[in-house]
Design an enzyme around this catalytic site. Sequence first.
Site, short mmCIF file in Angstrom:
data_model
loop_
_atom_site.label_atom_id
_atom_site.label_comp_id
_atom_site.label_asym_id
_atom_site.label_seq_id
_atom_site.Cartn_x
_atom_site.Cartn_y
_atom_site.Cartn_z
CG HIS A 149 -2.00 0.80 1.33
ND1 HIS A 149 -2.40 1.76 0.20
CD2 HIS A 149 -3.03 1.16 2.28
CE1 HIS A 149 -3.29 2.47 0.41
NE2 HIS A 149 -3.96 2.08 1.77
CG HIS A 189 -4.41 0.33 -8.40
ND1 HIS A 189 -5.64 0.25 -7.95
CD2 HIS A 189 -3.66 1.20 -7.47
CE1 HIS A 189 -5.85 1.00 -6.87
NE2 HIS A 189 -4.68 1.63 -6.42
CG ASP A 229 2.87 4.23 -4.11
OD1 ASP A 229 2.91 5.37 -3.46
OD2 ASP A 229 2.11 3.55 -3.64
N1 CMC Z 1 5.24 -7.02 -10.36
C1 CMC Z 1 5.15 -8.07 -10.75
N2 CMC Z 1 3.94 -8.93 -10.88
C2 CMC Z 1 2.89 -8.36 -10.21
C3 CMC Z 1 2.74 -7.04 -9.76
C4 CMC Z 1 4.07 -6.36 -9.71
N3 CMC Z 1 3.91 -5.29 -9.21
N4 CMC Z 1 1.66 -6.79 -9.40
C5 CMC Z 1 0.96 -7.90 -9.50
N5 CMC Z 1 1.69 -8.83 -10.50
C6 CMC Z 1 1.18 -10.17 -10.78
C7 CMC Z 1 0.96 -11.11 -9.83
O1 CMC Z 1 2.10 -11.92 -9.49
C8 CMC Z 1 -0.17 -11.97 -10.29
O2 CMC Z 1 0.55 -12.73 -11.37
P1 CMC Z 1 0.03 -14.48 -11.52
O3 CMC Z 1 -1.45 -14.22 -11.90
O4 CMC Z 1 1.03 -14.86 -12.55
O5 CMC Z 1 -0.18 -14.96 -10.32
C9 CMC Z 1 -0.76 -11.01 -11.07
O6 CMC Z 1 0.07 -9.95 -11.38
C10 CMC Z 1 -2.11 -10.37 -10.47
O7 CMC Z 1 -1.57 -10.04 -9.08
P2 CMC Z 1 -2.46 -9.88 -7.71
O8 CMC Z 1 -1.69 -9.63 -6.55
O9 CMC Z 1 -3.59 -10.96 -7.54
O10 CMC Z 1 -3.15 -8.43 -8.00
P3 CMC Z 1 -3.94 -7.69 -6.75
O11 CMC Z 1 -4.93 -6.75 -7.46
O12 CMC Z 1 -4.15 -8.39 -5.72
O13 CMC Z 1 -2.69 -6.60 -6.32
C11 CMC Z 1 -1.16 -4.75 -5.78
C12 CMC Z 1 -2.61 -5.30 -6.49
C13 CMC Z 1 -0.98 -3.15 -5.93
C14 CMC Z 1 -1.25 -5.25 -4.56
C15 CMC Z 1 -0.13 -5.43 -6.69
O14 CMC Z 1 -0.13 -4.95 -8.11
C16 CMC Z 1 1.44 -5.07 -6.29
O15 CMC Z 1 1.62 -5.79 -5.35
N6 CMC Z 1 2.08 -4.26 -6.63
C17 CMC Z 1 3.27 -3.61 -6.13
C18 CMC Z 1 3.19 -2.85 -4.98
C19 CMC Z 1 2.62 -1.41 -5.24
O16 CMC Z 1 3.11 -0.69 -6.05
N7 CMC Z 1 1.68 -1.11 -4.48
C20 CMC Z 1 0.91 0.26 -4.56
C21 CMC Z 1 -0.47 0.26 -5.12
S1 CMC Z 1 -0.86 1.82 -5.38
C22 CMC Z 1 -1.01 2.84 -3.99
C23 CMC Z 1 -1.97 2.37 -3.24
O17 CMC Z 1 -3.20 2.64 -3.37
O18 CMC Z 1 -1.71 1.92 -1.93
#
Ligand code: CMC
Length: 442
Positions: free
Chosen positions: A282, A321, A377
Amino acid sequence: MTTNSPSIEARKAESVSETLTVTDNRTGKSYELPIQEGTIKAIDLRQIRVDDEDFGLMTYDPAFMNTASCRSAITYIDGDRGILEYRGYPIEQLAEKSTFLETAYLLVNGKLPTRSELDLWIHDVTHHTLVNEKIKTLIEGFRHDAHPMGVLASMTAALSTIYPDARRVDDPEVRMLTMVRLIAKMPTLAAWAYRHMLGLPYIYPDNDLSFTGNFLSMMFRMVEPKYQANKAVEEALDVLFILHADHEQNCSANAMRAVGSSRTDPYSAAAAAIGALYGPLHGGANEEALRMLRQIGSVENIPDFIKKVKSGEGRLMGFGHRVYKNFDPRGKIIKRMADQVMDVTGGNPLLDVAVELERIALEDEYFVDRKLYPNVDFYSGLIYEALGLPAEMFPVLFAIGRTPGWAAQWNEMIQDSDQKIARPRQVYTGGRELDYAPIASR
Ligand code: CMC
């Protein structure tokens, strides 16, 4: 909550029934559930039972992937089209034309202020920026290397002991005063957490300065009698605060609402929200994104790094996201701001790494298929670094910006007659009715 009201209206005109018919194949019975605003009520499923002993059907939705936990009139997001609006106003217009305090008023009060309303609001926030002297003693108790986000969360919780009246959450005047105090004191606590880290004396608020100018003064003033921030830097930070001000039911807003739903005081709820924001998925992502750029170091190391991410060794921080699956409109504005700030501060070599990393990732099948785009971010850390701030302060800056959003979400929740104490159900998967065995025989 995102709904498609025009098409609902159109279907109503054609007298299409706004219901969902569910057949339970275990019993052969059918049920007609009302559909309202694109949702069915999970509690309506409870009537679906196999017999009188059955508790009734529930939904299983870890991480609220498809559950609206509230009705809200604060922030609208269309993740597919990259739209973000506060109280109906597009983020692009607010970033260009508003100020952080005006946007805070908009979020909390639901409308843009008139001139006199804005003047009064600015006066009120400005005159609540001082914090009780005991807060300084508390900060002194932390180790010199304490993460400022941990200090901020603790000091926010400590405010509840200074303002015990804040517990009267049913009194609208008390609620408004507490929201003003939260917005006003967050920069003071944040700046003091920073000064503690550096072993520098705490700087008191300066009421002649703007909200953001005063924050910069409390951060950076040394022995000079008055600190005037660079105007371009002050404006850029003000826009960053606007971009972070709310984001509907994100992890920390959800924490603020869930904790506040026990009708605890909002300082305690905000401390929980800060805890949620601290996490690397986050608000902690901006800190992690910068560390990642440092670790990559230079453009030629990017392909290797991308290969590692694709093979599951870590994530590309600042990418992806839960809601935006096209682009993050805040990311676009921030990228422009990064250029603007670098013009004043003289640039950051990591900006080249970030731009190239973004270019390569946006062409790569892995990221394209998963709809992973730079989020708020990705570039914000670079701007903060250009302002001379250490990475530990990045989530703290996010918290200052997000405080009006937390306040507005909490205030809406308290007044929402649909809401009760947040208390999810579970699917129990453990053992049952085991016999306790004495320790000697286990
Ligand atoms: N780098 C590489 N792979 C990723 C990333 C990433 N940043 N984000 C998601 N994936 C992959 C993940 O491994 C999964 O792949 P697979 O389907 O092969 O298992 C797929 O994409 C879907 O990911 P998810 O974790 O199910 O997606 P989510 O909607 O639960 O997570 C997220 C959203 C923001 C937590 C995630 O994209 C992430 O961890 N990003 C990096 C951290 C980040 O930048 N966070 C800030 C978010 S914006 C500010 C805020 O609002 O806080």
